[in-house]
Design an enzyme around this catalytic site. Sequence first.
Site, PDB file in Angstrom:
ATOM      1  N   HIS A 105       0.870  -1.181   0.000  1.00  0.00           N
ATOM      2  CA  HIS A 105       0.000   0.000   0.000  1.00  0.00           C
ATOM      3  C   HIS A 105       0.907   1.232   0.000  1.00  0.00           C
ATOM      4  O   HIS A 105       1.996   1.195   0.595  1.00  0.00           O
ATOM      5  CB  HIS A 105      -0.830   0.125   1.286  1.00  0.00           C
ATOM      6  CG  HIS A 105      -1.778  -0.971   1.601  1.00  0.00           C
ATOM      7  ND1 HIS A 105      -1.407  -2.124   2.228  1.00  0.00           N
ATOM      8  CD2 HIS A 105      -3.115  -1.081   1.424  1.00  0.00           C
ATOM      9  CE1 HIS A 105      -2.463  -2.901   2.418  1.00  0.00           C
ATOM     10  NE2 HIS A 105      -3.520  -2.299   1.931  1.00  0.00           N
ATOM     11  N   ASP A 108       2.414   1.950   3.333  1.00  0.00           N
ATOM     12  CA  ASP A 108       3.367   0.969   3.874  1.00  0.00           C
ATOM     13  C   ASP A 108       4.786   1.386   3.537  1.00  0.00           C
ATOM     14  O   ASP A 108       5.716   1.152   4.290  1.00  0.00           O
ATOM     15  CB  ASP A 108       3.193  -0.431   3.239  1.00  0.00           C
ATOM     16  CG  ASP A 108       1.808  -0.997   3.389  1.00  0.00           C
ATOM     17  OD1 ASP A 108       1.146  -0.672   4.381  1.00  0.00           O
ATOM     18  OD2 ASP A 108       1.395  -1.773   2.491  1.00  0.00           O
TER      19      ASP A 108
END
Length: 445
Positions: A105, A108
């Site tokens: 993501h 992340d």
Amino acid sequence: MEFFPDVAQPVSYAGAGDQGDADRLAYRVYDPDRPVGGKPMSEQLRPAVCYWHSFNWPGSDIFGHGTFDRPWLAVGVDPMEAARAKQDAAFEFFTKLGVPFFCFHDVDMAPEGSTLRESKANLDEMVERAAAKMDTTGVQLLWGTANLFSHPRYAAGAATNPDPEVFAHAAAQVRHMLEATHRLGGHNYVLWGGREGYETLLNTRMGQEADQLARFLELVAEHKRSIGFDGTLLIEPKPQEPTKHQYDYDSATVHGFLDRYDLLGEFFVNIEVNHATLSGHSFHHEVAYAIDNGIFGSVDANRGDPQNGWDTDQFPNSVDELSLAVYEILRGGGFTTGGFNFDTKLRRQSLDRYDLFHGHIGGLDTLAQSLLVAEAMLADGSLERARDERYAGWRGERGARIMDRSTTLADLADEAVAADLDPTPVSGRQEALENHVNQVIWSTK
Ligand code: XLS
Ligand code: NI
Ligand code: NI
């Protein structure tokens, strides 16, 4: 500085005979170059490590703090320094584990800034750094995705939010992440509707929220084409958690939604094993439904705990469960752009950094054994023959006439009465088929 100094060489295949030491890091079944069904195992399975559970989660739960050894998640570390340390450890892990793909993501990989502009600059910097690592290691991106569920602004959903400003904020994040995925040569882009659902119907207009969600998907598909991204767009169904009800409940619900808004052919599904079980289906069911209806894309491999009802995201360890689903995937021609992403997390007490290796190795060996079983079932052909026989009548004259629309209900009724039809029930042979599957599982090496 290495984060996993005890692993000097990439983990390799040691073979099933290598049973001595449970702590030794080696594959017992996964042999990346072994041909199965006309392709090397690694190309059939296309395994991926996820960035979030493995590198971005400290091992916290709703009752307690993080337990894991992830120095970049410590309080007070400069966020960009932390992102770099995390990325170094992640790529070291991908290469030492010997898997071809990873998934992430936006948040992340790079910290959110205090404005959209700042977030974009942070991500751009980290994406360029990832691109260089991908070049030198050969690790590829299976898919990218935007996190539209953690920040408080998304508490009432992203595309389905009652406030169009939130919709526009989500659009900015997805545009950027879609472009980042394109930049990194990603094979797919995933949309998981984490909070696209409701907590209570008392404050919710379901019809309006569905229209908003469809509009969002249309915009994403248009942007995909305008930037020339030729990866696959995937929706990841999940019935609930975090919200009480999620609109992308299961594969059939997503299929109906795509059909209703004329989006079939633009979006496919990323089926997660534990989401399938949460929706009251088997993973086998979800895969078979998606393949039969032309929307199968990719898989998030994990498992739930049969005794509790949430998304525990454990590493897969059941060949019995997975081989049937892998059988359907192989029968359907295998993955095209998709693969098996380990959307899996360690248990909170597995706090040794090398536990990450044990979890992934066990999961990959389970997938590899399931692949061998699936290929053996396909080669043997018994299951397909049993299905063929069961539906044989539909290949006959009456079956064809019913399906080609040349008969009416009245024609059929007259015909049934005139011929005094009295069809004889036949056995479904479930136990015999179950025994056959077990025999293949027990004998496959
Ligand atoms: C959560 C989802 C999530 C998606 C990516 O349950 O599985 O991890 O895969 O947003
Ligand atoms: Ni997932
Ligand atoms: Ni999940």
